[in-house]
Each structure stands twice: as structure tokens, then as C-alpha cells.
Scaffold this motif. Sequence first.
Motif, mmCIF file in Angstrom:
data_model
loop_
_atom_site.group_PDB
_atom_site.id
_atom_site.type_symbol
_atom_site.label_atom_id
_atom_site.label_comp_id
_atom_site.label_asym_id
_atom_site.label_seq_id
_atom_site.Cartn_x
_atom_site.Cartn_y
_atom_site.Cartn_z
ATOM 1 N N VAL A 159 46.170 61.428 64.579
ATOM 2 C CA VAL A 159 45.891 60.241 64.164
ATOM 3 C C VAL A 159 47.526 58.818 63.909
ATOM 4 C CG1 VAL A 159 45.838 59.291 61.863
ATOM 5 C CG2 VAL A 159 44.600 61.898 62.175
ATOM 6 N N ALA A 160 48.347 59.273 64.038
ATOM 7 C CA ALA A 160 49.468 58.653 63.827
ATOM 8 C C ALA A 160 49.210 57.482 65.506
ATOM 9 C CB ALA A 160 50.774 58.741 64.181
ATOM 10 N N ARG A 161 48.955 58.351 66.240
ATOM 11 C CA ARG A 161 49.276 56.841 67.723
ATOM 12 C C ARG A 161 47.312 56.924 67.838
ATOM 13 N NH1 ARG A 161 52.845 58.551 72.024
ATOM 14 N NH2 ARG A 161 54.421 60.173 71.281
ATOM 15 N N GLY A 162 46.635 56.809 66.408
ATOM 16 C CA GLY A 162 45.359 56.091 66.653
ATOM 17 C C GLY A 162 44.048 56.242 67.719
ATOM 18 N N LEU A 163 44.402 58.025 67.374
ATOM 19 C CA LEU A 163 42.993 58.563 67.776
ATOM 20 C C LEU A 163 42.568 59.166 66.600
ATOM 21 C CD1 LEU A 163 44.715 60.530 70.810
ATOM 22 C CD2 LEU A 163 43.505 58.576 70.807
ATOM 23 N N SER A 164 41.491 59.326 67.177
ATOM 24 C CA SER A 164 40.014 60.296 66.107
ATOM 25 C C SER A 164 40.433 61.961 66.542
ATOM 26 C CB SER A 164 38.973 59.903 66.141
ATOM 27 O OG SER A 164 38.546 58.377 65.996
ATOM 28 N N VAL A 165 40.454 62.619 65.821
ATOM 29 C CA VAL A 165 40.289 64.287 65.880
ATOM 30 C C VAL A 165 39.202 65.178 65.557
ATOM 31 C CG1 VAL A 165 42.237 66.308 65.719
ATOM 32 C CG2 VAL A 165 42.707 64.235 64.873
#
Length: 360
Positions: free
Chosen positions: A284-290
Motif C-alpha cells: 500500500v505504501a508503494r501505491g498498490l492495491s492488495v
Amino acid sequence: MSARIEYIAFVDQQKTPGVAKKVINTVKSAENLGHDVSSKLFAPSFASVFGFIKAVFTTQCDVLFIRFSSLLFPFLFFPLLFARLKGVKIVVDVPTPRKSVLVELKTSETNVFVRIVKQSISILSSSWVLWPASVVVQYAQDSSWYLWGVQRRTVIIGNGINIPDSLAVANSRWDKATPLNLIAVAQLAQWHGYDRLIHAIHQFKQSSEKYDIKLTIVGEGDAYASLQSLVSELNLQDNVTFTGFLSGADLDAHFYNAHIGIASLGLYRIGLHEASVLKTREYVARGLSVIGAADDPDFAHDSQVRLMVSNSDSIEDIVVLLKDLPNSMLLAPQELRDYAEKNLTMESKLKVILAHVDIK
């Protein structure tokens, strides 16, 4: 109020770099909060046990953080009790519920004798090894056998991470006309459940859906060979790529082009129905949904940040999720980064923990 804080941990920095990273990040976060912080990391060995015990006996800190170790803690009862009598406040960080470690040993330890010894030590040490603690930090609920006498001092909290300004955010939202790039980063084990996703991608390809899926698996570990065999068996070499271990700029490059991070999908295999998976927060910190399985204290079931699938052997619900993604509105990378900075930082978690030992 500034406090002297020390973090002592038994950790192999080569084999478990993620554990070492968490300790280092905890130290940095405590420093950011204005505290005087130091750490001691001991490589697992018989000789290190004596160094660890000496460090506990001689600590001069106000708050002592110790990462829990099933094999080590029976030897730490009296040193920790001595530290408490000196006025040291002790925070024991239990990274995985001990009931789950018992289950995990069934597959992770192949030597039957060693496995029985480890399981016996865990069961016999029960909760008494934690009695000297001021606070016990857990990331999921443990069994009553391991909580007796310490339940009121136990805090269940989500994992926290450090988010440096230099940490790059993913390149862009997914355009349905291009492949959906998934990334899974781990020290590969059965409980990561990546086999579920590989089977789901295979089944998805048999459907009439128009978009393509690319999965990049980063890391090595016990499950590496079996996952490679599964990909070959299902003829998914064009969809699944194995990179082995990556770090630094090489790892950043793969994250930069990804759209969704894959968290643990097989937690049920080690008896977990709730977990605070560190990798979820890093994604999430890298801008990705999970995409993840099991409950997580930091995310609601209907969260747009963490897309939840069943914590079971089911493939169907993952296939359904993949089919529904073109109709879903994935959050933009910067929105996800903002969410992480507001809700998932180590500083925010540390404030909660330190408040339980009256450090503001």
C-alpha cells in the motif's frame, strides 16, 4: 516525555531480512518520536544466547522491546524478571500467534525429532514465559493456553511500517487495455498460498475475459520449486515470472510497474484467521492495491485498499475477483500512499504501544 528505549532481538539478518528490517524501522520510528533508542541484534547460535541474556541483565533503558522467540524465552524468565524489578518496562513483541507456530512447524521442520522438541518447548512454556512483560504485543488473537495470566496486558494491533520520502510510488493506475501486473514478494512458503492464485489465473484464462494477467513472484524459499513446477504443469510460463531474490533498484523497478500486490493467501494452513501481514502495508505504501486473505485489524472487509478473498482452498472466489476487476475502480497510487501514511506508519503504532507503558 523522552524515554531511553532498547530493542533486543534474536534474528538472522541474512535468512530473515524482513525481521531485521522491522527492528530497524521500529528503532527509527522511536527516534522520530523523540526518544533515545538503541538496538542489539543477535545471530541465532548457542553462544549468542549468553550475549542476549547478558544484554537483558545489564540494560539501563526505561523501556525494553524484545522480539519473542519460543526457544529462547524459557531462559529469559529470570533475566526479564530482574529487569522488571529494576524498573524497566518490558514490551514483548510476538510476531506470530504461538498457536500458529505449532501448526507451521508441521511443514517447516522436516526433522521429526527436532519438530517434537520445538513443539514440546512451546507447549510447556505456555504463558508463564511472558509473565514478566509489562505489555505483550500481538498481531492476531492467540489461544487461551498462551494468554493465561497476560490477557489483560496483551494489545492486539496492526503492524506498522516506515515510509521514507524516497520510496517510489507505482507508475499508474491499471488501464484495462494493458496487462494487469500482479506482484508477490516473499520468502516463499506454503502458507503464502500463491498456488491458489496460480490455479486461479489458469482458470481465468479459460474464461471469455479479454484482459491479460502477468504475475511476478519475487523471492526464494521452501515453496519456490513447487510453484515453478505448478506453473510448468499449467503451461503458464507466459503469465508467471520468477525473479528470485531482489533488492534495491531491481526490486523497485518491478514495484514501479505493478498494479496489485499479493499478500498471504494461505494463512489457514497455519491456523490463522486473522493476521497483520507486513507485506500488505509495504504494498500500500508503494501505491498498490492488495489482494489478501483472512481478517486484518487495519482493513474492513469491504475495503477498497485490501481486496479480500476467502481464507480457504477455494479458487473460485479469486477467479470471480479477477473477472470483476475491470468493473472495479482501483484507487490511484497516490491515494493508496496517502492512506498508508495516515493509517499504517510505525510511528502511529508505537504511540499506542508506548501509551500502555505510560510513555507519551
